[in-house]
Enzyme design. Structure first.
Site, PDB file in Angstrom:
ATOM      1  N   PHE A  49     -12.189  12.095  -2.742  1.00 48.18           N
ATOM      2  CA  PHE A  49     -11.433  11.802  -3.970  1.00 48.18           C
ATOM      3  C   PHE A  49     -11.269  10.291  -4.077  1.00 48.18           C
ATOM      4  O   PHE A  49     -10.604   9.669  -3.263  1.00 48.18           O
ATOM      5  CB  PHE A  49     -10.063  12.473  -4.013  1.00 48.18           C
ATOM      6  CG  PHE A  49      -9.414  12.267  -5.356  1.00 48.18           C
ATOM      7  CD1 PHE A  49      -9.708  13.106  -6.425  1.00 48.18           C
ATOM      8  CD2 PHE A  49      -8.582  11.185  -5.585  1.00 48.18           C
ATOM      9  CE1 PHE A  49      -9.156  12.888  -7.685  1.00 48.18           C
ATOM     10  CE2 PHE A  49      -8.025  10.957  -6.847  1.00 48.18           C
ATOM     11  CZ  PHE A  49      -8.318  11.814  -7.894  1.00 48.18           C
ATOM     12  N   ASP A  80     -12.118   3.375   1.562  1.00 49.80           N
ATOM     13  CA  ASP A  80     -11.127   3.588   0.506  1.00 49.80           C
ATOM     14  C   ASP A  80      -9.801   3.909   1.193  1.00 49.80           C
ATOM     15  O   ASP A  80      -9.554   5.050   1.604  1.00 49.80           O
ATOM     16  CB  ASP A  80     -11.574   4.735  -0.413  1.00 49.80           C
ATOM     17  CG  ASP A  80     -10.550   5.010  -1.526  1.00 49.80           C
ATOM     18  OD1 ASP A  80      -9.397   4.526  -1.411  1.00 49.80           O
ATOM     19  OD2 ASP A  80     -10.899   5.728  -2.474  1.00 49.80           O
ATOM     20  N   LYS A  98      -2.310   1.937  -4.837  1.00 54.82           N
ATOM     21  CA  LYS A  98      -1.042   2.675  -4.650  1.00 54.82           C
ATOM     22  C   LYS A  98       0.091   1.809  -4.106  1.00 54.82           C
ATOM     23  O   LYS A  98       0.741   1.112  -4.869  1.00 54.82           O
ATOM     24  CB  LYS A  98      -1.295   3.901  -3.763  1.00 54.82           C
ATOM     25  CG  LYS A  98      -2.195   4.934  -4.462  1.00 54.82           C
ATOM     26  CD  LYS A  98      -2.079   6.275  -3.790  1.00 54.82           C
ATOM     27  CE  LYS A  98      -3.146   7.256  -4.226  1.00 54.82           C
ATOM     28  NZ  LYS A  98      -2.882   7.865  -5.513  1.00 54.82           N
TER      29      LYS A  98
HETATM   30  C1  LIG Z   1      -8.326   7.775  -1.757  1.00 56.62           C
HETATM   31  C2  LIG Z   1      -8.064   7.543  -3.214  1.00 56.62           C
HETATM   32  N1  LIG Z   1      -8.885   6.746  -3.916  1.00 56.62           N
HETATM   33  C3  LIG Z   1      -8.685   6.504  -5.215  1.00 56.62           C
HETATM   34  C4  LIG Z   1      -7.640   7.077  -5.907  1.00 56.62           C
HETATM   35  C5  LIG Z   1      -7.460   6.805  -7.370  1.00 56.62           C
HETATM   36  O1  LIG Z   1      -6.355   6.018  -7.592  1.00 56.62           O
HETATM   37  P1  LIG Z   1      -5.702   5.933  -9.079  1.00 56.62           P
HETATM   38  O2  LIG Z   1      -5.104   7.256  -9.362  1.00 56.62           O
HETATM   39  O3  LIG Z   1      -4.697   4.828  -8.966  1.00 56.62           O
HETATM   40  O4  LIG Z   1      -6.825   5.593 -10.003  1.00 56.62           O
HETATM   41  C6  LIG Z   1      -6.772   7.927  -5.222  1.00 56.62           C
HETATM   42  C7  LIG Z   1      -5.655   8.587  -5.928  1.00 56.62           C
HETATM   43  O5  LIG Z   1      -5.095   9.569  -5.493  1.00 56.62           O
HETATM   44  C8  LIG Z   1      -6.988   8.164  -3.846  1.00 56.62           C
HETATM   45  O6  LIG Z   1      -6.199   8.976  -3.138  1.00 56.62           O
END
Ligand SMILES: Cc1ncc(COP(=O)(O)O)c(C=O)c1O
Length: 407
Positions: free
Chosen positions: A147, A232, A261
């Site tokens: 994700f 990530d 975040k």
């Molecule tokens: C590992 C990871 N990458 C990217 C994202 C995407 O972030 P955003 O919702 O701020 O676009 C999330 C969101 O849950 C995430 O958990």
């Protein structure tokens, strides 16, 4: 004392929300009015322990004094310049974030998905300009059940039909391998591979921790093959697992960190790509940007977040409380009502025996007892309270889970 709006019932708010907002989420039926630390109060004055923390965006809790003060001070000065002009918080933010990551350069954005998109663009450009991959041929290897966000390119390499269906045509250039399988990864890397993009712990998938040795193996393989390792750490990073970065647990330093975040302290969206000059140095003026990325308010809050992480207190809390959380969940797992518990630090994916209900049903029952969590994938709930939670509150939250499961 928290203020509430008692003259509106929860159902009225939810009705109004359902009438005029796209139904892209399925929230629990609670309408939050105020927050303080690990606690939320709804529009009818009921209190809830927040055991989700905005999917780790609220690592420092609701209304954190240091962060609110930093934001307020900056609100009085200047909030937005666009990057057309310099502003006096930008250099400090980039310097200090780079230092926290042990890297040279920062490219600030806003949301997590934007930062992931930025990392994808960085890797492709690096591939063409530095690695020498023929134009238009760059490939990025990603993991199943990943994700990374919701943009069209990112959902193009999702394996979740719900996230992906009906949003094609899909962006090409991605190869998907099973998460945690080093041999599959090795087989997928070719001379055209520019990057491997992974979550060091897969959050949305249910807090999946890869097998020991996987991340070091990815590090070794990517180094050998001249491929960027992009971690990530949007959800796993910035204290959640007990370290500043989840990669640290395995002694791994990726080439590129993708952060988001908690970098915005739950106050403003702040994300960033952080890497050395030989990678992020590929960008020239005009090739990438964002009106809001690196704005003064974001930088002021981000700077405070970095200062708080530098002290190590939040990482220590996540380690200590996390050990307690996992010990208690381990006992529950021994009862058979919980079939598996995964995670690190103050972060757990808890698989509930489906006989006790779906993850959604368990979340609703917990809500009725004053605890907010969120389900994922059937019978899994995620527990990720703000790192400022007190041990007694954590124990109380766990008591509610035990009560829901009749344990
Ligand atoms: C590992 C990871 N990458 C990217 C994202 C995407 O972030 P955003 O919702 O701020 O676009 C999330 C969101 O849950 C995430 O958990």
């Amino acid at each position: 004392m928290t203020s509430v709006t008692p003259d509106h019932a929860t159902q009225d708010y939810i009705g109004a929300s359902d009438a005029h907002s796209a139904h892209n989420y399925h929230p629990l039926p609670v309408v939050v009015a105020t927050g303080d630390g690990a606690w939320l109060t709804d529009v009818e004055g009921r209190r809830y322990l927040d055991m989700l923390a905005g999917y780790s965006a609220l690592n420092f809790g609701h209304g954190n004094r240091r962060l609110v003060d930093a934001a307020k001070a900056q609100l009085e000065r200047v909030t937005l310049t666009s990057r057309a002009f310099h502003h006096d918080r930008f250099a400090d933010f980039c310097t200090q974030l780079a230092e926290l990551c042990g890297k040279d350069m920062v490219l600030p954005m806003n949301t997590g998905a934007e930062a992931v998109e930025t990392a994808v663009k960085t890797a492709r450009k690096w591939g063409y300009r530095v690695k020498g991959v023929p134009d238009g041929r760059a490939r990025i290897v990603v993991a199943s059940d990943n994700f990374h966000g919701r943009t069209t390119t990112i959902v193009s390499f999702s394996t979740d039909p719900e996230a992906r269906a009906d949003f094609g045509p899909y962006t090409p250039g991605f190869d998907i391998v099973p998460y945690g399988d080093l041999d599959a990864l090795r087989a997928a890397v070719t001379d055209e591979t520019v990057a491997v993009l992974l979550e060091p712990i897969q959050g949305e998938a249910g807090v999946l921790v890869p097998p020991a040795g996987y991340l070091p193996g990815v590090r070794e393989l990517t180094r050998e093959r001249g491929v960027l390792f992009i971690a990530d750490e949007i959800q796993s990073g910035l204290g959640r697992t007990g370290r500043t970065f989840a990669c640290e647990h395995e002694g791994v330093v990726p080439d590129v960190y993708v952060l988001g975040k908690a970098l915005g302290g739950g106050v403003v969206p702040v994300s960033a790509v952080v890497a050395d000059r030989d990678v992020l140095g590929v960008f020239r003026p005009g090739e990438h940007g964002s009106t809001f990325g690196g704005n003064p308010l974001a930088c002021a809050v981000g700077l405070e977040v970095i200062a708080m992480l530098r002290g190590g207190e939040f990482q220590r809390r996540a380690t200590e409380l996390g050990e307690h959380l996992h010990a208690e969940l381990g006992v529950l797992a021994g009862t058979g009502k919980v079939t598996e518990v995964r995670g690190r630090g103050l972060w757990a994916g808890v698989d509930i025996d489906p006989a006790y209900g779906t993850g959604r049903e368990i979340s609703e029952k917990l809500m009725a007892r004053g605890v907010l969590v969120k389900d994922t994938h059937g019978s899994t709930i995620r527990i990720a309270p703000p790192l400022v939670i007190g041990k007694e509150d954590l124990d109380w939250g766990l008591d509610q889970l035990r009560a829901v499961l009749g344990a």
